[in-house]
Each structure stands twice: as C-alpha cells, then as structure tokens.
Scaffold this motif. Structure first.
Motif, PDB file in Angstrom:
ATOM      1  N   CYS A  89      12.842   5.269  -3.222  1.00 11.40           N
ATOM      2  CA  CYS A  89      11.756   5.871  -4.123  1.00 11.40           C
ATOM      3  C   CYS A  89      10.573   6.198  -3.257  1.00 11.40           C
ATOM      4  CB  CYS A  89      11.508   5.159  -5.319  1.00 11.40           C
ATOM      5  SG  CYS A  89      10.891   3.538  -5.024  1.00 11.40           S
ATOM      6  N   CYS A  90       9.662   6.847  -3.763  1.00 10.05           N
ATOM      7  CA  CYS A  90       8.294   7.135  -3.026  1.00 10.05           C
ATOM      8  C   CYS A  90       7.239   7.312  -3.949  1.00 10.05           C
ATOM      9  CB  CYS A  90       8.557   8.212  -2.020  1.00 10.05           C
ATOM     10  SG  CYS A  90       7.169   8.499  -1.109  1.00 10.05           S
ATOM     11  N   GLY A  91       6.122   6.435  -3.997  1.00 13.61           N
ATOM     12  CA  GLY A  91       5.142   6.766  -4.735  1.00 13.61           C
ATOM     13  C   GLY A  91       5.482   6.225  -6.258  1.00 13.61           C
ATOM     14  N   CYS A 131      10.557   7.648   3.856  1.00 15.02           N
ATOM     15  CA  CYS A 131      11.438   8.723   4.668  1.00 15.02           C
ATOM     16  C   CYS A 131      13.027   8.268   4.630  1.00 15.02           C
ATOM     17  CB  CYS A 131      11.172   8.637   6.165  1.00 15.02           C
ATOM     18  SG  CYS A 131       9.771   9.111   6.706  1.00 15.02           S
ATOM     19  N   LYS A 132      13.861   9.351   4.384  1.00 12.44           N
ATOM     20  CA  LYS A 132      15.169   9.090   4.086  1.00 12.44           C
ATOM     21  C   LYS A 132      15.841   8.825   5.557  1.00 12.44           C
ATOM     22  CE  LYS A 132      15.911  12.675   0.576  1.00 12.44           C
ATOM     23  NZ  LYS A 132      16.050  13.898   0.273  1.00 12.44           N
ATOM     24  N   ASN A 133      15.184   9.364   6.502  1.00  8.72           N
ATOM     25  CA  ASN A 133      15.362   8.848   7.862  1.00  8.72           C
ATOM     26  C   ASN A 133      14.221   8.972   8.876  1.00  8.72           C
ATOM     27  OD1 ASN A 133      16.673   8.932  10.612  1.00  8.72           O
ATOM     28  ND2 ASN A 133      18.201  10.568  10.379  1.00  8.72           N
ATOM     29  N   SER A 134      13.940   7.702   8.992  1.00  9.74           N
ATOM     30  CA  SER A 134      12.642   7.428   9.900  1.00  9.74           C
ATOM     31  C   SER A 134      12.626   8.077  11.384  1.00  9.74           C
ATOM     32  CB  SER A 134      12.616   5.792   9.996  1.00  9.74           C
ATOM     33  OG  SER A 134      13.518   5.348  10.635  1.00  9.74           O
ATOM     34  N   THR A 135      13.628   8.478  11.955  1.00 13.28           N
ATOM     35  CA  THR A 135      13.986   9.018  13.145  1.00 13.28           C
ATOM     36  C   THR A 135      13.296  10.620  13.147  1.00 13.28           C
ATOM     37  OG1 THR A 135      16.010   9.562  13.357  1.00 13.28           O
ATOM     38  CG2 THR A 135      15.338   7.440  14.025  1.00 13.28           C
ATOM     39  N   GLN A 145       7.075  18.459   3.225  1.00 13.52           N
ATOM     40  CA  GLN A 145       8.379  18.431   3.839  1.00 13.52           C
ATOM     41  C   GLN A 145       9.115  17.608   2.864  1.00 13.52           C
ATOM     42  OE1 GLN A 145       7.749  17.943   7.761  1.00 13.52           O
ATOM     43  NE2 GLN A 145       8.403  19.835   8.210  1.00 13.52           N
ATOM     44  N   PRO A 146       9.241  17.897   1.527  1.00 15.16           N
ATOM     45  CA  PRO A 146       9.778  16.920   0.826  1.00 15.16           C
ATOM     46  C   PRO A 146      11.285  16.593   0.835  1.00 15.16           C
ATOM     47  CG  PRO A 146       9.821  18.898  -0.478  1.00 15.16           C
ATOM     48  CD  PRO A 146       8.819  18.953   0.901  1.00 15.16           C
ATOM     49  N   ASP A 147      11.930  17.310   1.623  1.00  9.81           N
ATOM     50  CA  ASP A 147      13.524  17.197   1.953  1.00  9.81           C
ATOM     51  C   ASP A 147      13.739  15.968   2.905  1.00  9.81           C
ATOM     52  OD1 ASP A 147      12.096  19.098   3.778  1.00  9.81           O
ATOM     53  OD2 ASP A 147      13.980  18.928   5.025  1.00  9.81           O
ATOM     54  N   GLN A 148      12.551  15.665   3.489  1.00 12.10           N
ATOM     55  CA  GLN A 148      12.822  14.320   4.572  1.00 12.10           C
ATOM     56  C   GLN A 148      12.366  13.072   3.682  1.00 12.10           C
ATOM     57  OE1 GLN A 148      10.037  15.215   7.650  1.00 12.10           O
ATOM     58  NE2 GLN A 148      11.316  16.775   8.515  1.00 12.10           N
ATOM     59  N   LEU A 149      11.731  13.121   2.457  1.00 13.26           N
ATOM     60  CA  LEU A 149      11.481  12.153   1.867  1.00 13.26           C
ATOM     61  C   LEU A 149      12.280  11.979   0.399  1.00 13.26           C
ATOM     62  CD1 LEU A 149       7.812  13.096   1.742  1.00 13.26           C
ATOM     63  CD2 LEU A 149       8.633  11.645   3.285  1.00 13.26           C
TER      64      LEU A 149
END
Length: 244
Positions: free
Chosen positions: A144-146, A171-175, A183-187
């Motif tokens: 989750c986030c926030g 982040c879903k993928n930190s790299t 860019q919510p698709d990364q979060l």
C-alpha cells in the motif's frame, strides 16, 4: 445405565481430555493476535486492544492444569472434584465471555483509532528512525502507499522536501521507479488504512470465533455437571462408573 447420566459423564470426560488441545489452540490464537498487532504497534496507540489476547493466553495456561483436574475428578467419580471442576468451567466461561465483549467493543473502534494514529506516524516520516521503519514495513508488507491512498503523501513534509516524491517503499519495483505521483503505474495506489483495518478485523474475527466455540463447549460442560449432580442426588446413593 441412565442415558442422561452416561451422556453427561462422557461429555465431562471428553471435555477434560480436550482441555489440553483447547489450551494449545488458545495459546496459538493469543500469540498470533499479539504478533499481528505487534508488527503494527506504531499505528495502534490504544494498548487495551491487546486485552482480549492477554485473556486468551491466560486461559490457555490454566486450561492445561484444570484439564488434569477435570479428568481425575471424572475418573475417580468424585462429587467434590466435579463441583470444583464446575467452578473452573464457569470461571473460564465468564472470562471467555469477557474477551468476546472486549473484542466486540474494540471492533467498532479500529477504524477511528487507525486513522488518527496512522496520520500522526506518516507525518513524522523522515527517512530514519522507528516511525520511518514502521511506515516502510507497513507499505511493503501490505503493498500500500499513504494513509488513504498514494496521494496522501502530498500532505507530508517528506513529500515537499524530497522533490515531490514518495518513499521507495511505495514502489512496486524499486529498480524502475521514479516515485512520482504522476506515474501511479509504478506505485502501490491503495491506502494503508483500509488494508490494515481489514487485516486487524480478520484477525480479531478469527479470535472471536475460536473463543465463542470454546465458550459453547464450556456451557455444555456446566450443563453436564448439573445433570449428574441432580440425578445422582435424587435417584442414586453413589456415582455410577462410566462403563456401567
């Protein structure tokens, strides 16, 4: 042999034998609840929420001891022992009912307590310290986030002091993550409050079901003692053996 007496004796003997299993199960549930709450203790300020779990563990300890007492009283056909066993069962029954009441009371307070405490902890996020570790752990474990959702970070000091970015734990993928809100698709976009509330409600509901099940067993145990006491007192001069 009177069917009521035989059934009551069998129930009491069975109840005595399952006391050890019940104690082990309750100990596991109590430890599981405490472990689940301890993982997110930074977001739970009301320590009374652990009262049901503490009661469960306390019950599990005495159940191991009292299981032996009940088994011996039934096999030795001791009226005094069975009377003492009745008091034991009644005390545990009352404690389990108390745990259920506390659980019901807190179940309705989870959302308000989480919303207040989580906002306080997320605002203190600075990239270091216990609060930061708690937030990162929460976001990674629950994905989750926030507090409400990923945009909740825009109201924090961290967001404004770090080029309008969210923590890496979002982040879903930190790299391959810019950590930017555009860019919510990364979060992870879902808020942590809803997910944590759902988790705690599930744990509490599971604990309540287990407590209710054992409370029902205790009720039938007390009923069995009453049946044996009444029938042996009015119809018999002695206690019939189980195998008679």
């Amino acid at each position: 042999m009177d069917c009521g007496i035989f059934t009551s004796k069998t129930v009491l003997l069975f109840l005595s034998l399952v006391f050890w299993v019940a104690g082990a199960a309750l100990a596991y549930v109590g430890a599981y609840v405490i472990r689940s709450y301890d993982s997110f203790d930074s977001f739970i300020q009301d320590k009374y929420t652990l009262v049901p779990a503490a009661i469960i563990i306390g019950i599990s300890v005495v159940m191991f001891i009292f299981g032996l007492v009940g088994c011996c009283a039934t096999l030795r056909e001791s009226k005094v022992g069975l009377s003492f066993f009745f008091l034991i069962i009644m005390g545990m029954f009352a404690a389990e009912v108390a745990a259920l009441v506390f659980s019901f009371i807190y179940q309705g307070k989870i959302k308000a307590d989480l919303e207040r405490s989580m906002n306080e902890v997320f605002v203190k996020y600075d990239g270091q310290g216990a609060d930061t570790e708690a937030v990162d752990y929460l976001q990674v474990q629950l994905q989750c986030c926030g507090v409400m959702n990923y945009t909740s970070w825009s109201n924090t000091t961290w967001f404004s002091s770090h080029n309008n970015t969210v923590p890496a734990s979002c982040c879903k993928n930190s790299t391959v993550c810019t950590r930017r809100l555009d860019q919510p698709d990364q979060l992870y976009t879902q808020g942590c409050e809803v997910k944590l509330e759902r988790l705690l409600q599930g744990v509490l509901g599971y604990a309540m079901l287990v407590i209710l099940g054992f409370a029902i067993i205790k009720f039938f145990g007390m009923l069995s003692v009453c049946v044996i006491t009444c029938k042996t007192g009015s119809q018999r001069s002695g206690y019939q053996p189980l195998y008679a």
